[in-house]
Design an enzyme around this catalytic site. Structure first.
Site, PDB file in Angstrom:
ATOM      1  CB  CYS A  55       9.979  -3.899  23.616  1.00 28.83           C
ATOM      2  SG  CYS A  55      10.077  -2.613  24.870  1.00 28.83           S
ATOM      3  CG  ASN A  56      11.888  -7.647  21.323  1.00 26.38           C
ATOM      4  OD1 ASN A  56      11.778  -6.576  20.751  1.00 26.38           O
ATOM      5  ND2 ASN A  56      13.041  -8.078  21.814  1.00 26.38           N
ATOM      6  NE  ARG A  57       9.926 -12.401  23.831  1.00 27.87           N
ATOM      7  CZ  ARG A  57      10.421 -12.935  22.716  1.00 27.87           C
ATOM      8  NH1 ARG A  57       9.738 -13.852  22.054  1.00 27.87           N
ATOM      9  NH2 ARG A  57      11.599 -12.565  22.270  1.00 27.87           N
ATOM     10  CB  SER A 113      15.989 -10.643  22.303  1.00 30.80           C
ATOM     11  OG  SER A 113      15.593 -11.190  23.536  1.00 30.80           O
ATOM     12  CD  GLU A 118      15.926  -7.910  25.043  1.00 25.63           C
ATOM     13  OE1 GLU A 118      15.946  -6.883  25.737  1.00 25.63           O
ATOM     14  OE2 GLU A 118      14.960  -8.263  24.354  1.00 25.63           O
ATOM     15  CB  ALA A 119      20.991  -7.743  29.916  1.00 27.98           C
ATOM     16  CD  GLN A 124      11.590  -7.361  29.471  1.00 28.30           C
ATOM     17  OE1 GLN A 124      12.014  -8.170  28.654  1.00 28.30           O
ATOM     18  NE2 GLN A 124      11.360  -6.101  29.148  1.00 28.30           N
ATOM     19  N   GLY A 193       9.911  10.083  30.583  1.00 22.18           N
ATOM     20  CA  GLY A 193       9.630   8.861  31.326  1.00 22.18           C
ATOM     21  C   GLY A 193      10.808   8.465  32.190  1.00 22.18           C
ATOM     22  N   GLY A 195      11.227   5.209  33.557  1.00 22.02           N
ATOM     23  CA  GLY A 195      11.319   3.760  33.693  1.00 22.02           C
ATOM     24  C   GLY A 195      12.721   3.249  33.467  1.00 22.02           C
TER      25      GLY A 195
END
Length: 447
Positions: A55-57, A113, A118-119, A124, A193, A195
């Protein structure tokens, strides 16, 4: 050989721009295995690639020749996206060698992050390595680098308090729902969703007092399986409009490449002027699930993942105190990886150097023994021991110098000089190196 990272993240680009280059695991596999990629890589002098997209990168890691065409990596990264190189360039950062590795390790440790510590990022990073290796795009260097990054992330979480207090995007999303819409026990939550993020939101919602949950997915079986875990309601996808109308708060986190909650659908559910009830919609998907104009529908408050950044301050002060400890772990793991990389790069040279010394020793020993004539086994053993010790002593200092910590980028230069000085080029025989060896995930370094 050099290692580079090129990408965009939450500091350099908006969510609208990031979603244009976001790649799910299936899309990564397609890109990594595309017939044209190997040709583009070969033309650019790139031998290994891996993609880290969250989501961040979205970042591309590449192992390549020391010198590349100026725009080679930019053009390779642009092939990931629905954007031209010119459109991407203002948002790109590019890091090389030590800086690229330090960045990867810091990312895995949660230091880079949107939500400090964040875990989710650690999993990822593992997935990125598995995907790239599975498609044959990552080789021994990136495989080892991502393994070492994962080790860094695990140490950061086990040895510091960087993750002690919850502050993930999913947790902040639930906090936002409660802050804007009221006590969770009075709210009906719709999760769009099935996920991982949706699962975490549902679990957090229940843990903090929420009771009414509905789950909707394009795959009915997935919705039913998830709903069964919470004694919740599973809905068919064709009931999405009715589900929006029945919910107080909506969390959307699908992997769809296009919007699933359009303004037209929301107005159909609530009416163009709303229905008098307040709805809070939180969209934590990248690409976004909810059409931005939905936020203009009367009675609807819409938040996307960038809006959550304003909600992450409550626990970050405590987490931020752990940053120096995490940075020390990053530095330790980086030094450890540098030592491995230097050893891995020079291992064939060291092996051949010692093999050449042994060849010369045996040749000269045989010549001396022939001149001496018959000698006793004890005398032969003394000559063997003396000659072996002499060669080992002579090669010990250069071997240690080659293994000493230093800039890994110089390893190829040192190797070339050593091959020239010792006449190793063209030497026959196997060097015995194993290109797959690397720092293992438990932290033990391969000898």
């Amino acid at each position: 050989m050099s290692l580079s990272c090129i990408g965009i993240n939450h500091r350099t680009a908006s969510v609208a721009r990031r979603e244009q280059v976001a790649l799910g695991v299936d899309a990564q596999r397609r890109w990594l295995s595309a017939p044209g990629l190997r040709e583009r890589r070969d033309q650019a002098g790139v031998t290994e690639v891996a993609v880290l997209s969250t989501c961040n990168r979205t970042e591309l890691y590449a192992v390549h020749a020391e010198r590349l065409p100026a725009t080679a990596l930019v053009e390779l990264f642009a092939s990931l996206a629905r954007l031209s190189a010119n459109e991407l360039t203002p948002h790109l950062y590019e890091l090389k060698d030590q800086d690229a590795l330090r960045h990867l390790f810091a990312v895995a440790a949660g230091l880079d992050s949107m939500v400090l510590g964040e875990a989710e990022i650690l999993g990822q990073v593992r997935t990125a390595r598995e995907t790239a290796c599975g498609e044959g795009a990552a080789g021994p260097i990136l495989d080892a680098a991502f393994r070492a990054a994962a080790q860094t992330g695990r140490r950061a979480r086990h040895e510091t308090g960087i993750c002690r207090l919850p502050a993930s995007v999913a947790t902040e999303a639930v906090r936002l729902l409660g802050a804007v819409a009221g006590p969770l026990e009075h709210l009906a939550l719709l999760i769009v969703g099935t996920g991982k993020m949706g699962r975490v939101v549902g679990e957090t919602f229940r843990r903090q007092g929420g009771q009414r949950i509905a789950v909707i997915s394009r795959t009915r079986g997935h919705a039913e399986a998830l709903a069964a875990q919470w004694n919740a309601v599973a809905l068919p996808w064709h009931d999405l409009s009715a589900a929006v109308r029945a919910a107080d708060v909506i969390l959307s986190s699908t992997g769809a490449p296009h919007v699933v909650l359009t303004r037209e659908l929301v107005e159909q559910a609530l009416g163009p002027r709303g229905d008098g009830r307040r709805r809070v919609i939180v969209d934590i998907a990248v690409p976004r699930d909810v059409e931005p104009s939905v936020g203009s529908v009367p009675g609807v408050a819409l938040y996307d993942i960038d809006d959550l950044q304003a909600r992450v301050g409550e626990n970050l002060e405590i987490r931020s105190r752990e940053v120096p400890a995490v940075e020390r772990i990053v530095a330790e793991e980086l030094a450890r990886f540098d030592a491995w990389l230097r050893s891995w790069t020079l291992r064939p040279v060291l092996t051949r150097m010692h093999a050449r010394g042994e060849t010369i020793r045996q040749r000269e020993l045989a010549r001396v023994l022939r001149r001496l004539g018959p000698v006793s086994p004890e005398t032969r053993e003394q000559f063997e021991s003396f000659s072996r010790a002499l060669v080992n002593q002579l090669l010990d200092a250069p071997s240690r110098r080659l293994r000493e910590p230093g800039d890994p980028a110089n390893a190829e230069t040192f190797g070339a000089i050593t091959r020239e000085l010792f006449g190793l080029d063209g030497q026959d025989g196997q060097d015995g190196s194993n290109a797959q060896d690397g720092p293992d995930e438990a932290g033990a370094e391969v000898a």
